[in-house]
Design a protein around this motif. Structure first.
Motif, short mmCIF file in Angstrom:
data_model
loop_
_atom_site.label_atom_id
_atom_site.label_comp_id
_atom_site.label_asym_id
_atom_site.label_seq_id
_atom_site.Cartn_x
_atom_site.Cartn_y
_atom_site.Cartn_z
N GLY A 1 1.02 -1.31 -0.16
CA GLY A 1 -0.05 -0.20 -0.05
C GLY A 1 0.93 1.16 -0.06
O GLY A 1 0.73 2.05 -0.73
N LEU A 2 1.74 1.48 0.97
CA LEU A 2 2.34 2.54 1.04
C LEU A 2 3.27 3.16 -0.08
O LEU A 2 3.21 4.21 -0.59
N PRO A 3 4.01 2.06 -0.72
CA PRO A 3 4.92 2.41 -1.88
C PRO A 3 4.02 3.01 -3.11
O PRO A 3 4.23 3.92 -3.73
N VAL B 1 -5.85 7.37 -1.50
CA VAL B 1 -6.30 6.69 -0.26
C VAL B 1 -7.27 5.61 -0.61
O VAL B 1 -7.22 4.58 -0.26
N THR C 1 -6.05 2.77 -2.92
CA THR C 1 -5.35 1.78 -2.09
C THR C 1 -6.13 1.31 -1.17
O THR C 1 -5.50 0.13 -0.42
N ALA D 1 -3.20 7.27 6.55
CA ALA D 1 -2.43 7.39 5.09
C ALA D 1 -2.18 8.83 4.69
O ALA D 1 -1.10 9.42 4.40
N MET E 1 0.84 4.34 -2.76
CA MET E 1 0.53 5.68 -2.38
C MET E 1 1.53 6.70 -2.78
O MET E 1 1.22 7.57 -3.35
N ILE E 2 2.89 6.30 -2.50
CA ILE E 2 3.90 7.39 -2.72
C ILE E 2 4.09 7.34 -4.34
O ILE E 2 4.19 8.57 -4.56
N GLY F 1 0.67 10.17 7.06
CA GLY F 1 1.70 9.71 6.17
C GLY F 1 2.41 10.35 5.03
O GLY F 1 3.45 10.81 5.11
N LEU F 2 1.30 10.58 4.21
CA LEU F 2 1.67 11.23 2.98
C LEU F 2 2.11 12.68 3.25
O LEU F 2 3.09 13.07 2.63
#
Lengths: 566, 327
Positions: free
Chosen positions: B166-168, B189, B192, B254, B170-171, B257-258
């Motif tokens: 998810g995080l990668p 968001v 993902t 999320a 999102m990035i 985080g972003l």
């Protein structure tokens, strides 16, 4: 010696945010060492609640509100967890209805025994295996089951294992809560025989909790009858059979009959020979004759069609690689003429439900043809199947799962009326109310607004029947329509089905393992064993003078209170 | 009683599921009548649902916390002493009567930023949570109901989104859509975040699909669409509500985080961007721990409040869980 003394015990359910409900009121009785007692009542009578309380298994929101349960002198109603646990050895144990599902699927049977022995440490380590073998042999299982997993055993074998597990702590009191209800008819009998045998040999005190007065009278010496949380009758089985004191017991008894008799009589239904007549209104189920008379024939005037199965077989692919394919139905042929009623009987796994699926087009036959009039059901695609459902409808076994708990009766009945009848608005509503009247749910306006959980089992099943009638079908397939209902409600629903068939000329395929109900509502019968037809003919003829061994076996499995007296 | 088949009827007939008495009559009990009267209007249903959640102590704490955050977000202009972007104050000041939480290195009031920052988090949480749940419901239910090719196609896509970390993702997405602001973050968001919900709803749909009342609806001539949305969907209320709160929690985390990574709009005041700037200015080294601590705590509390509410959601369509203690 008095083993168990129950003195004025009341049990209440106290759910959060709702009114408390008293499930058991002032139960008083005592059991002698070695007695085998039946505790009978219909659903909601509080019999299981009482059974749980006797073994210290009552749990929130249930609470013993008053009274005393003395087991061998100690009051167990107010013991705490650890004392209770220690009591379980040489004390009391319980076999549950779904006890066969209480086994852990990833552990062998031997492990289950080992756990109990380890928890109580009453069997020396070296003798544990030996003791486990002894126990499974007591319930008539070979020692080899110990090394198998629960999934490898049949339902009956698992229930036997559950009984052996309950026995492993040498209980002096064993409570059996509907030990055979979830099993197949033929297996039920065998397991029940084992229980009776075991009780006689080991001489423990046993309580058999059951909804089936027939089974209880056959197996126990003394019977307690419960109704609405109160013990209404307590006496020797023989006396209850011949001279019941309470009206409720008398009513229960009136719902048993021998399907082999020349004349079969249930409240509201009477069958003699092959002639069927509906006499008057059944006492428990009013207004079954509400259907407008003189309306035989389909409303829309469609031509009637026969259901014809010709050499039909259904083979399912093997369940696991390397095994043989499963033949569910093997070369079955029969015809249901318009307006006829055919019973399809057999134990579970005999292929009767598969035949229902073939006729409704849910499954396609592997060989042979299924036809309704000119339509070949097996070759229908989506739109064709939708049309087929106008003509073929189902009444389901379990009225508790056949209605969406969130929809009112009105919504449930309106859908087929709108979808198939093409009616809209006020007309559709009028038809919906008419349906409710036909199935005897009056006053109709009141019932239309109800949600399923406000209805009793019998009323729910009437709604299910009304839904099946909504599109004016030619064939109704009733899959064990009364097996989930209390005995006293069965006759009413059967009378309704019988009535509808006569009044509306609907053909009926009646799938059941219960030969008594088959006898009452059908003219012809087909006995299935492992997918094959073993016997067929007029229902009365076949049941009175069965030729095949399998039919005889099924007939013997019908509980009859009278047999105990023989 | 959504998941236990009625085959267990023989057991203790609890009052939540009124068992038929011996005779064929309406089961008694005033509570039932009240319950049905309530079922009549959607508003009362909603009220009853809120009541059910409120009756669980943990969920009650969660509701109060959430209410505080939502009210703060709505009334931010009234509550905040200064504008969040007003950088006319002294830089990196400690707490004082004028600035209870001090000022940032850029000279903005921390408390005002914190109050305005709640707007972004609450908005993203609700909107992205709703979006992710909507996709999960649509895909999960049709996936669970259909068989054959269509189900395989959905299966492929859901597995794809489950497998991609998810995080990668999102990035990558956020970097690609640089400068899109809030709507970009919500989009990322949602994209993902829906897959797990879809998976859960699918399995429940599959188990409901085999119930008799679904077969019965098909025999009543209902279209697949109606069967899914009128027969199955209402039976999954608690699951859907639960997955909404879960998705909202994930969305809040999320977004923070972003923003913290500087992938959102760093000029926009949010808890994540506050952390971003605090990190940039080495707030910990300069002793301004409040700059990191305050937004971090708010993020944690908001996420916790939603998780706490989820404890109460269990009871929505499963009466057994409502009976509480001592099970």
């Amino acid at each position: 010696m008095t083993l168990l003394d129950v003195d004025d015990v009341s049990i209440v359910y106290e759910p959060r945010g709702a009114e408390p409900v008293t499930a058991v009121r002032g139960a008083t009785f005592s059991l002698e060492q070695g007695e085998f007692v039946g505790l009978v009542g219909e659903s909601g009578s509080g019999k299981s609640t009482l059974g749980f309380a006797l073994t210290g298994l009552a749990k929130a929101p249930a609470r013993i509100s008053s009274g005393r349960i003395a087991f061998d002198g100690t009051d167990i109603a107010h013991l705490d967890g650890e004392d209770l646990r220690r009591q379980r050895r040489g004390g009391f144990a319980m076999v549950l209805q779904s006890g066969m599902n209480a086994l852990n699927p990833v552990r062998t049977i031997a492990n289950h025994f080992a756990d109990i022995f380890a928890a109580h440490e009453h069997v020396p380590r070296g003798r544990r295996r030996e003791r486990a073998v002894e126990l499974v042999e007591k319930v008539e299982l070979p020692a080899s089951v110990l090394d198998r997993y629960p999934g490898e055993l049949s339902g009956g074998m698992r229930q036997r294992v559950a009984i052996a597990l309950a026995m492993s702590l040498d209980p002096r009191l064993l409570v059996f809560d509907e030990p055979t209800t979830a099993l197949d008819v033929l297996v039920q009998r065998a397991v029940m025989d084992t229980i009776i045998e075991l009780q006689r040999e080991e001489n423990f005190t046993a309580i058999l909790v059951s909804h089936d007065l027939g089974v209880v009278l056959e197996s126990t010496a003394r019977v307690l009858v419960m109704h609405d949380g109160v013990i209404v009758e307590d006496g020797p089985s023989a006396r209850i059979l011949t001279d019941p004191q309470d009206d409720y017991t008398r009513m229960l008894l009136s719902h048993y009959a021998d399907p082999r008799a020349e004349v079969v009589e249930l409240p509201g239904l009477r069958v003699a020979g092959s002639q069927i007549s509906t006499t008057g209104e059944p006492p428990a189920e009013p207004a079954t004759d509400a259907a407008p008379s003189g309306r035989a024939g389909t409303r829309t005037g469609r031509t009637r069609a026969a259901v014809v199965l010709d050499g039909v077989s259904k083979v399912y692919p093997p369940p696991r690689r390397g095994e043989d394919p499963v033949t569910a139905v093997d070369d079955v042929s029969f015809t249901i003429e318009p307006g006829d009623a055919l019973a399809l009987v057999g134990a579970s796994g005999s292929g009767k439900s598969t035949i229902a699926k073939l006729i409704t087009g849910v499954e396609r036959p592997t060989a042979g043809t299924v036809r309704l009039g000119d339509t070949d059901v097996g070759s229908l695609r989506r739109a064709g199947l939708r049309r087929l459902r106008r003509d073929v409808q189902m009444v389901f076994q379990d009225p508790y799962s056949a209605l969406n708990p969130l929809h009112s009766v009105e919504y449930t009945l309106m859908r087929p009326v709108v979808n198939f009848g093409g009616l809209r608005g006020r007309e559709a509503r009028r038809r919906m109310l008419e349906l409710l009247e036909i199935v005897g749910l009056t006053p109709v306006e009141q019932f239309a607004a109800k949600l399923p959980h406000q209805l009793s089992g019998g009323q729910r099943q009437r709604v299910v029947i009304a839904r099946a009638l909504a599109c004016d079908p030619q064939v109704i397939i009733a899959d064990e329509p009364v097996s989930m209902l209390d005995v006293s409600l069965r006759a009413g629903v059967l009378a309704l089905i019988e009535d509808l068939r006569e009044q509306w000329g609907v053909s009926l395929l009646f799938i059941t393992h219960d030969l008594l109900s088959a006898r009452v509502v059908t003219d012809k019968i087909l006995v299935l064993n492992r997918g094959r037809v073993v016997e067929r003919g007029e229902t009365a003829q076949v049941l009175r003078f069965p030729e095949d061994d399998y039919t005889v076996e099924l007939l013997d499995a019908v509980p009859q209170p009278g047999r105990a007296a023989d | 009683m959504t998941e236990k088949q009625a085959t267990t009827r023989g057991e203790t007939a609890g009052p939540t599921e009124p068992a038929p008495s011996g005779r064929d009559e309406v089961p008694d009990g005033g509570a039932d009548v009240a319950r049905v009267a309530a079922a009549a209007s959607p508003l009362t249903v909603l009220g009853r649902a809120a009541g059910t959640i409120w009756s669980v102590p943990k969920a009650r704490v969660g509701l109060i916390l959430l209410a505080v955050f939502v009210l703060t977000a709505i009334f931010a202009p009234l509550l905040a002493p200064y504008a969040p972007t007003d950088n006319s104050f002294g830089r990196a000041e400690g707490g004082s009567a004028a600035h209870p939480l001090g000022t940032t290195t850029a000279g903005e009031d921390v408390l005002s930023q914190l109050i305005y920052g709640s707007r972004v988090s609450v908005l993203v949480g609700l909107v992205a949570g709703f979006g992710a749940t909507l996709i999960a419901v649509l895909l999960g239910m049709s996936w669970g109901y259909t068989r054959g090719f269509a189900a395989d196609v959905i299966n492929f896509f859901v597995n794809l989104f489950l497998v991609i970390p998810g995080l990668p993702l999102m990035i990558v997405l956020a970097a690609y859509l640089q400068g899109g602001g809030l709507s970009m973050i919500i989009f990322v968001v949602v994209i993902t975040g829906w897959a797990w919900g879809a998976r859960v709803l699918r399995s429940q749909t599959q188990s409901l699909r085999s119930r008799d009342f679904i077969t019965a609806a098909q025999f009543s001539g209902e279209s697949s669409f109606r069967v899914v949305f009128r027969e199955i969907l209402p039976n999954m209320t608690s699951l859907i509500t639960g997955s909404f709160f879960g998705a909202a929690t994930a969305a809040i985390l999320a977004e923070s985080g972003l923003s913290f990574l500087g992938l959102g709009n760093t000029a926009m005041v949010s808890w994540g961007s506050m952390l971003f700037w605090a990190q940039n200015s080495n707030a910990i080294l300069t002793g301004q721990w409040v700059l990191l601590f305050a937004p971090g705590l708010c993020i944690a509390l908001l996420a916790t409040s939603l998780t706490l509410i989820n404890f109460g959601v269990d009871g929505l369509s499963n009466p057994r869980l409502r009976e509480g203690k001592g099970r």
